[in-house]
Write a protein that holds these residues in place. Structure first.
Motif, PDB file in Angstrom:
ATOM      1  N   ARG A   1      -7.203  -2.934   0.964  1.00  0.00           N
ATOM      2  CA  ARG A   1      -5.877  -2.300   1.015  1.00  0.00           C
ATOM      3  C   ARG A   1      -5.795  -1.249   2.120  1.00  0.00           C
TER       4      ARG A   1
ATOM      5  N   THR B   1      -3.260  -1.009   5.186  1.00  0.00           N
ATOM      6  CA  THR B   1      -2.379   0.158   5.321  1.00  0.00           C
ATOM      7  C   THR B   1      -2.500   0.793   6.700  1.00  0.00           C
TER       8      THR B   1
ATOM      9  N   PRO C   1       3.877   4.866   4.112  1.00  0.00           N
ATOM     10  CA  PRO C   1       2.424   4.992   3.925  1.00  0.00           C
ATOM     11  C   PRO C   1       1.970   6.356   4.434  1.00  0.00           C
TER      12      PRO C   1
END
Ligand code: DLL
Length: 445
Positions: free
Chosen positions: A38, A42, A310
């Motif tokens: 992840r 990101t 993010p």
């Protein structure tokens, strides 16, 4: 496990539907593999879609491909509130505005508001994590939940609202303030749980007592409290007065909102960080070096699943430690937040946080949790005055002794000399959300 002195055993029993999410049950290795996957996504996603991250990474000479293992995160630059302010209002968004389903903002004390955005999927994740936090804290599907976090741009109200709905609770969307009405609804609707700041729950308890009601006799079983620093001494105060379990919930708007971490009722030893969605680090706030788990420093977060906004290595300015998992052995906990690095009082060279005063004062018989700190500079030297209310059952004579003891304990444990003024019950300002504890009365130098 760190045992907390005087912590009551949980009041409620685990329910059959208290089944954990698969991520809560993963091994640490599985969880770290998920984090890495992840994180790689990101970092690349932020680089491609947010001009600020592209510039920061380019300036630092680092590329998304450089993230090969979790430790490589340390090569990437930090992000701070100032970056969000520079990008005001929507410059941090990684998706077109049409894909932003909701916006929140925190006003802060100075400067521009910090704006945050969520896609539909971000909102779903937020609901899930808030629901997970509630479940960890002993709240159950089917319960009535009184939500006294403020509704509006603040993430507390709506974050808690949808999280409680997601768990399957009946939500009473009361919002903050109107204390008498809060009490009326608690009596009439008989909620099982209350969600608010710790100091606002104190305000409610205080108002109940003044109205001649016994706070221990309400229907409440659990309180899930956060949005400001609080201590185990405050937990005991609230648990004993209300005869409830009081658990912590932590979060900040920039990283998601409430529910970044939540406390397990069986342990009451600090909030578990939901590490399937956030990668935490602790850094030295002065040198920026990454510290080992267990060391005290500033908490930094990288989001792992956020789409609209993010955050890479976002500096929270919250001071705490990363501790090994207990309630969820695969996920680390945060120790109590001592305070924010930018809220620290430096008094004649000694660093001081309001939580230290709370911790000391609540151990002294006769003193209440209602206090405020005033900083003045009467003769070129800074002076600290602790104004604190005595409890109803503390006589003026007892208050003199309590005041001396408080002064002595502050000198021993904090290292500062200060003036103590014990005032009558009900005379200091009460909280209706995040309480202001510190009043800086120096005329600017
Ligand atoms: O206060 C989110 C929240 C709402 C958390 C309701 C929990 C419950 P902000 O307004 O962006 O968001 O403020 C975030 O509040 O950086 C900490 O300094 C402080 N804070 C939040 N939770 C805790 C906690 C919300 N459990 C800032 N303990 C954070 C100590 C907390 N401080």
């Amino acid at each position: 496990m760190t045992a907390i002195i005087g912590t009551k055993a949980r009041k409620t029993t685990p329910a059959a539907e208290d089944t954990l999410d698969p991520e809560e049950l993963m091994s640490r290795d599985e969880l770290e593999a998920l984090q890495l996957q992840r994180l790689q996504h990101t970092v690349a996603y932020a680089y491609e879609r947010v001009a600020m991250y592209k510039k920061k990474f380019d300036d630092a000479g680092v590329r998304p491909e450089d993230l090969k293992e979790l430790a490589d995160l340390a090569k990437f630059p930090y992000t701070d509130k100032e970056d969000l302010r520079q990008a005001y209002p929507f410059g941090m968004f990684a998706v077109p505005q049409q894909e932003v389903a909701r916006i929140h903002a925190s006003s802060g004390t100075t400067g521009r508001a910090t704006v945050v955005g969520y896609t539909k999927r971000d909102l779903e994740n937020w609901e899930t994590l808030f629901a997970r936090s509630l479940r960890a804290s002993g709240v159950k599907k089917g319960w009535k939940v009184h939500n006294a976090y403020g509704y509006g741009l603040f993430t507390g109200g709506l974050g808690a609202h949808y999280g409680a709905e997601k768990l399957g609770c009946t939500v009473i969307p009361m919002s903050g303030g109107q204390t008498e009405k809060q009490i009326q609804l608690i009596q009439d609707f008989e909620p099982d749980a209350i969600l608010c700041t710790p100091t606002y729950l104190l305000t409610i308890v205080d108002a109940m007592e003044r109205a001649g009601l016994d706070p221990a006799k309400t229907s409440l079983k659990v309180a899930v409290l956060g949005a400001e620093p609080w201590t185990d001494e405050m937990r005991h105060e609230l648990e004993n007065k209300l005869d409830i379990d009081a658990c912590d919930i932590y979060g900040l708007s920039e990283v998601m909102g409430p529910g970044v971490a939540g406390e397990c009722v069986d342990f009451k030893d600090g909030s578990t960080i939901w590490e399937d969605h956030f990668r935490p680090e602790i850094i030295d706030p002065l040198t920026d070096a990454v510290l080992d788990d267990g060391q005290a420093g500033e908490l930094v977060f990288t989001s792992l699943t956020k789409e609209a906004m993010p955050v890479i290595r976002y500096r929270t300015h919250d001071l705490t430690r990363l501790l090994p998992g207990t309630g969820r052995p695969n996920m680390r906990r945060i120790g109590r937040i001592t305070g924010r690095s930018d809220d620290m009082i430096i008094l004649r060279g000694v660093n001081l946080f309001p939580t230290q005063i709370e911790e000391i004062a609540l151990r002294i018989p006769g003193l209440s949790p209602h206090f405020q700190l005033e900083i003045t500079r009467p003769h070129r030297m800074d002076e600290l005055t602790v104004k604190i209310e005595r409890r109803e059952d503390c006589t003026a004579a007892m208050a003199v002794e309590a005041s001396r003891e408080l002064q002595r304990q502050i000198k021993i444990h904090v290292g500062s000399s200060c003036k103590i003024v014990v005032v009558d019950p009900g005379t200091l300002a009460r909280s209706s959300g995040k309480l202001r504890r510190v009043y800086d009365l120096r005329d600017n130098g």
